[in-house]
Design a protein around this motif. Sequence first.
Motif, PDB file in Angstrom:
ATOM      1  N   UNK A  64      -6.305   3.295   6.365  1.00 16.46           N
ATOM      2  CA  UNK A  64      -7.590   3.442   5.699  1.00 16.46           C
ATOM      3  C   UNK A  64      -8.728   3.742   6.666  1.00 16.46           C
ATOM      4  N   UNK A  65      -8.489   3.543   7.943  1.00 10.06           N
ATOM      5  CA  UNK A  65      -9.555   3.738   8.922  1.00 10.06           C
ATOM      6  C   UNK A  65     -10.064   5.171   8.875  1.00 10.06           C
ATOM      7  N   UNK A  66     -11.382   5.297   8.856  1.00 12.18           N
ATOM      8  CA  UNK A  66     -11.995   6.611   8.829  1.00 12.18           C
ATOM      9  C   UNK A  66     -12.140   7.201   7.440  1.00 12.18           C
ATOM     10  N   UNK A  67     -11.457   6.631   6.456  1.00 13.54           N
ATOM     11  CA  UNK A  67     -11.552   7.134   5.087  1.00 13.54           C
ATOM     12  C   UNK A  67     -12.247   6.137   4.158  1.00 13.54           C
ATOM     13  N   UNK A  83     -14.290   4.929  -0.947  1.00 12.99           N
ATOM     14  CA  UNK A  83     -13.025   5.574  -0.604  1.00 12.99           C
ATOM     15  C   UNK A  83     -13.211   7.078  -0.621  1.00 12.99           C
ATOM     16  N   UNK A  84     -13.009   7.710   0.517  1.00 12.12           N
ATOM     17  CA  UNK A  84     -13.136   9.160   0.646  1.00 12.12           C
ATOM     18  C   UNK A  84     -11.799   9.773   1.028  1.00 12.12           C
ATOM     19  N   UNK A  85     -11.700  11.080   0.871  1.00 15.59           N
ATOM     20  CA  UNK A  85     -10.473  11.807   1.239  1.00 15.59           C
ATOM     21  C   UNK A  85      -9.237  11.152   0.647  1.00 15.59           C
ATOM     22  N   UNK A  86      -9.312  10.861  -0.620  1.00 15.81           N
ATOM     23  CA  UNK A  86      -8.222  10.137  -1.271  1.00 15.81           C
ATOM     24  C   UNK A  86      -6.953  10.972  -1.342  1.00 15.81           C
ATOM     25  N   UNK A  87      -5.833  10.262  -1.235  1.00 16.67           N
ATOM     26  CA  UNK A  87      -4.515  10.881  -1.261  1.00 16.67           C
ATOM     27  C   UNK A  87      -3.706  10.292  -2.421  1.00 16.67           C
ATOM     28  N   UNK A  88      -2.655  10.992  -2.778  1.00 17.31           N
ATOM     29  CA  UNK A  88      -1.814  10.493  -3.867  1.00 17.31           C
ATOM     30  C   UNK A  88      -1.262   9.106  -3.550  1.00 17.31           C
ATOM     31  N   UNK A  89      -0.985   8.867  -2.288  1.00 15.81           N
ATOM     32  CA  UNK A  89      -0.426   7.561  -1.902  1.00 15.81           C
ATOM     33  C   UNK A  89      -1.442   6.431  -1.951  1.00 15.81           C
ATOM     34  N   UNK A  90      -2.702   6.744  -2.223  1.00 13.76           N
ATOM     35  CA  UNK A  90      -3.706   5.693  -2.429  1.00 13.76           C
ATOM     36  C   UNK A  90      -3.678   5.166  -3.863  1.00 13.76           C
TER      37      UNK A  90
END
Length: 124
Positions: A64-67, A83-90
């Motif tokens: 999660x660091x940086x995002x 939460x930024x730059x979210x990914x499917x795995x989030x």
Amino acid sequence: QVQLVESGGGLVQPGGSLRLSCTASRSIFGINAMGWFRQAPGKEREFVAAISWSGRSTYYADSMKGRFTISRDNAKNTMYLQMNSLKAEDTAVYYCAGRISDVLGITYNEYNYWGQGTQVTVSS
């Protein structure tokens, strides 16, 4: 008994952003460190981030660091997770938690109070 209520979850596309909130039902006096955890289907609850009472100390899981950014406003009895730059795995149910100690905790059994969770789904 303090109740914690999460809000702000929802459906977002990959690369998008969400801000989660965790509001206490009354003054959070007596709750010091707070944190966010998440749990995906079929997986164990996972540490996301933690913050001290003053907000000066924070700690994040490596992925999660940086995002993600954790913050709190004690005057509003509210903690946030940007939460930024979210990914499917989030994709997971996100839970907020509070503990009496002001030591940042990274395991779920260190926390005394829990919210009911809010669903975050990252999908196109």
